[in-house]
Write a protein that holds these residues in place. Sequence first.
Motif, PDB file in Angstrom:
ATOM      1  N   LEU A 164       0.832  -1.202   0.000  1.00 47.74           N
ATOM      2  CA  LEU A 164       0.000   0.000   0.000  1.00 47.74           C
ATOM      3  C   LEU A 164       0.867   1.253   0.000  1.00 47.74           C
ATOM      4  O   LEU A 164       0.614   2.192  -0.755  1.00 47.74           O
ATOM      5  CB  LEU A 164      -0.928   0.010   1.224  1.00 47.74           C
ATOM      6  N   ASP A 166       4.027   1.439  -0.954  1.00 47.02           N
ATOM      7  CA  ASP A 166       4.727   1.481  -2.240  1.00 47.02           C
ATOM      8  C   ASP A 166       3.831   2.052  -3.333  1.00 47.02           C
ATOM      9  O   ASP A 166       4.255   2.904  -4.122  1.00 47.02           O
ATOM     10  CB  ASP A 166       5.176   0.069  -2.656  1.00 47.02           C
ATOM     11  N   ALA A 167       2.589   1.564  -3.375  1.00 44.20           N
ATOM     12  CA  ALA A 167       1.654   2.041  -4.400  1.00 44.20           C
ATOM     13  C   ALA A 167       1.444   3.543  -4.248  1.00 44.20           C
ATOM     14  O   ALA A 167       1.454   4.281  -5.238  1.00 44.20           O
ATOM     15  CB  ALA A 167       0.321   1.297  -4.283  1.00 44.20           C
ATOM     16  N   ALA A 168       1.292   3.992  -3.001  1.00 44.94           N
ATOM     17  CA  ALA A 168       1.090   5.426  -2.765  1.00 44.94           C
ATOM     18  C   ALA A 168       2.316   6.225  -3.192  1.00 44.94           C
ATOM     19  O   ALA A 168       2.192   7.271  -3.823  1.00 44.94           O
ATOM     20  CB  ALA A 168       0.773   5.670  -1.296  1.00 44.94           C
ATOM     21  N   HIS A 169       3.499   5.699  -2.889  1.00 43.35           N
ATOM     22  CA  HIS A 169       4.731   6.373  -3.300  1.00 43.35           C
ATOM     23  C   HIS A 169       4.773   6.544  -4.815  1.00 43.35           C
ATOM     24  O   HIS A 169       5.091   7.605  -5.323  1.00 43.35           O
ATOM     25  CB  HIS A 169       5.957   5.553  -2.871  1.00 43.35           C
ATOM     26  N   LEU A 171       2.440   6.721  -6.823  1.00 42.56           N
ATOM     27  CA  LEU A 171       1.420   7.645  -7.313  1.00 42.56           C
ATOM     28  C   LEU A 171       1.726   9.068  -6.859  1.00 42.56           C
ATOM     29  O   LEU A 171       0.907   9.966  -7.005  1.00 42.56           O
ATOM     30  CB  LEU A 171       0.037   7.202  -6.839  1.00 42.56           C
ATOM     31  N   GLY A 172       2.891   9.248  -6.245  1.00 41.51           N
ATOM     32  CA  GLY A 172       3.338  10.603  -5.938  1.00 41.51           C
ATOM     33  C   GLY A 172       3.163  11.034  -4.498  1.00 41.51           C
ATOM     34  O   GLY A 172       3.418  12.181  -4.171  1.00 41.51           O
ATOM     35  N   ALA A 173       2.714  10.136  -3.618  1.00 43.10           N
ATOM     36  CA  ALA A 173       2.498  10.534  -2.230  1.00 43.10           C
ATOM     37  C   ALA A 173       3.781  10.366  -1.418  1.00 43.10           C
ATOM     38  O   ALA A 173       4.526   9.414  -1.618  1.00 43.10           O
ATOM     39  CB  ALA A 173       1.384   9.694  -1.620  1.00 43.10           C
ATOM     40  N   SER A 174       4.018  11.289  -0.489  1.00 44.53           N
ATOM     41  CA  SER A 174       5.143  11.129   0.424  1.00 44.53           C
ATOM     42  C   SER A 174       4.764  10.088   1.475  1.00 44.53           C
ATOM     43  O   SER A 174       3.601   9.695   1.573  1.00 44.53           O
ATOM     44  CB  SER A 174       5.449  12.455   1.105  1.00 44.53           C
ATOM     45  N   THR A 175       5.755   9.639   2.257  1.00 42.71           N
ATOM     46  CA  THR A 175       5.441   8.633   3.275  1.00 42.71           C
ATOM     47  C   THR A 175       4.437   9.184   4.290  1.00 42.71           C
ATOM     48  O   THR A 175       3.515   8.471   4.711  1.00 42.71           O
ATOM     49  CB  THR A 175       6.731   8.185   3.996  1.00 42.71           C
ATOM     50  N   LYS A 177       2.110  11.453   3.760  1.00 42.49           N
ATOM     51  CA  LYS A 177       0.775  11.472   3.140  1.00 42.49           C
ATOM     52  C   LYS A 177       0.202  10.071   3.056  1.00 42.49           C
ATOM     53  O   LYS A 177      -0.991   9.856   3.284  1.00 42.49           O
ATOM     54  CB  LYS A 177       0.853  12.095   1.743  1.00 42.49           C
ATOM     55  N   LEU A 181      -3.307   9.382   4.731  1.00 35.08           N
ATOM     56  CA  LEU A 181      -4.455   9.199   3.844  1.00 35.08           C
ATOM     57  C   LEU A 181      -4.846   7.743   3.671  1.00 35.08           C
ATOM     58  O   LEU A 181      -5.997   7.441   3.379  1.00 35.08           O
ATOM     59  CB  LEU A 181      -4.153   9.799   2.464  1.00 35.08           C
ATOM     60  N   ILE A 182      -3.885   6.831   3.838  1.00 33.56           N
ATOM     61  CA  ILE A 182      -4.192   5.439   3.530  1.00 33.56           C
ATOM     62  C   ILE A 182      -4.075   4.534   4.751  1.00 33.56           C
ATOM     63  O   ILE A 182      -4.989   3.762   5.039  1.00 33.56           O
ATOM     64  CB  ILE A 182      -3.282   4.934   2.399  1.00 33.56           C
ATOM     65  N   PRO A 185      -6.619   5.687   8.071  1.00 28.61           N
ATOM     66  CA  PRO A 185      -8.048   5.358   7.962  1.00 28.61           C
ATOM     67  C   PRO A 185      -8.327   3.860   8.095  1.00 28.61           C
ATOM     68  O   PRO A 185      -9.389   3.469   8.551  1.00 28.61           O
ATOM     69  CB  PRO A 185      -8.414   5.850   6.558  1.00 28.61           C
TER      70      PRO A 185
END
Lengths: 261, 339
Positions: A164, A166-169, A171-175, A177, A181-182, A185
């Motif tokens: 999760l 890795d996927a966020a990274h 897609l441009g998200a910082s650790t 974020k 965000l993920i 929640p």
Amino acid sequence: MDNNNLFFHKSVVYGLSGLLFIPILATLIYSFSSSWGATMLPDGFTFKWYTQLLTDPRFLEAFGRSLFICISSLILAMVLVLPMIFVVFYYYPALDKVMNILILLPFAVPPVVSSVGLLQLYADSSVQLVGTPWILIGTYFTIALPFMYRAISNSFTSINLRDLVDAAHLLGASTTKAYLLIILPNLKKGLLASTFLSFSFLLGEFVFANILVGTRYETLQIYLYNMRQTSGHFTSALVMTYFAFIFVCTWLATRFSKGNE
Amino acid sequence: MSYVKVSQLAKHFGDVTVFEEIDFTIEKGEFITLLGPSGCGKSTLLRSLAGLNQVDAGEIWVDQENITDTAPQSREIGMVFQSYALFPNMTVLDNVAFGLKMKGINKAKARAEAKSMIELVELDGKEQFYPRELSGGQRQRVALARALVVKPRILLLDEPLSALDAKIRKSLRLQILKIQRELNLTTVFVTHDQEEAMLLSDRIFLMNEGAIVQQGKPEDIYTKPVNEFVASFMGHYNLIEAETANQWFNLDSQQKVAIRPESIYIREAGRQYGDHISVAKQGTVLSHQLLGNVIRYSIEVEQKALTVDLLNRSSERLMAAGSSLELMFNLNEIQPVRA
């Protein structure tokens, strides 16, 4: 034969639960009766004790203090535990084993022993801690820790943390974020359930409160203890109020742990 | 210069070498498959392309830009994971729009783009569903849409079909191929399934023990294996010792030879064979396996068991164990291989 068996099982279960409910039921009736002495049944019913209790400023203050201490220690636990578990699981998975041993320590030492130890440790401290609510908040934090760590680490293992993030990274998200965000929640369920569980546990805590702080900062349980000499009807009403409150907390905890599906 | 160029890439975990001396180039719009058995380093190599793993040596160039030390956030590389890695707390629409949101694209535009991508993967109507409410195939299509919506320079697929059942797998791989062609996407696909690799790829990089042992078009890798590993991984090749092969086929080979099971014929009376199909050997049927459209015989020739595949044209032709027959070999299909 199956029916006979079922009947047997049911009667055992209901019989036992009935037996366990008798004291609670008796307390409930007692808290509603005007007086119940030498007779089989109470002389009459009244809300007097509840009115008396709920208008007693000392009770309300004690209740408020208990809430303050429990909520503060739970907030402290949350603020410290959530990032800590993330760090453990994401960066140092091997530490999970160490953590599992560490978090059991507050339970391994009996409260009477550890409270005496804490007294000794903080008695000579330059900062006056013993006798203030702050030492209680600190102690309750350690008690809440195992509940919180367990429940939240279960939530962590049920999600595929690494993928999760890795996927966020990608897609441009910082650790940070990704965490906010993920990951956060998805911990909501475990977090809420463990919070309510530790909350009801801490609200009923007596040993630490009595030894470390005592009457200098009267919490709900200390109040109950101090009231033991007054009318039995009054203390019954007190116990029932406490029960009802805990019941609502437990119900909320189970509701949240089941999730919102 | 090629669109993607990887040179001398190496990665170690402690003393263990995951891969070493990896060199390859990929052209824009090419579909490349990293194929190999589990533990060969293909997934780690893929993760290194994405920047999720640091490499110890070597360089990665994409579109004339050295991205070896670039953070994964700014590589503009999309990835689809075997575990889907969908965000469980978000709807399909929010999952797909996530990358756009991180780019700071305004909400209305992000939603519109996400929606059109969801349409592309044929999931329209499922926008408000949560990942847990979707089947495995649908989840993987959401993951694909999520990776594609940010228009990555390269799309990486890490065994995206492995967790799916056979039927879904077959339809989804065709859908992936269709989308890849439509968007002219430079794609690197990781799998351990050689059938999948041959079906999808423009070129296959076959990996073993941290090295690319052979790269080329699927048909070349399948028909011209360079070594024993490739031969045994790509098909049910018969490997024959140099000595025996030289004697049988009148060769002068220093190496073992590999013969594909479907290139061996069982001689039929009255049938004419071409000049290159000549050498005949007496054999005895040991056993057979019925694979559906193919019957796989195990046939003993001079104490050597050979695998021979025959199309299952009619059940009358099934030869029982112990039957004697004559095998014909296609000399053009005899491939010397390194150890």
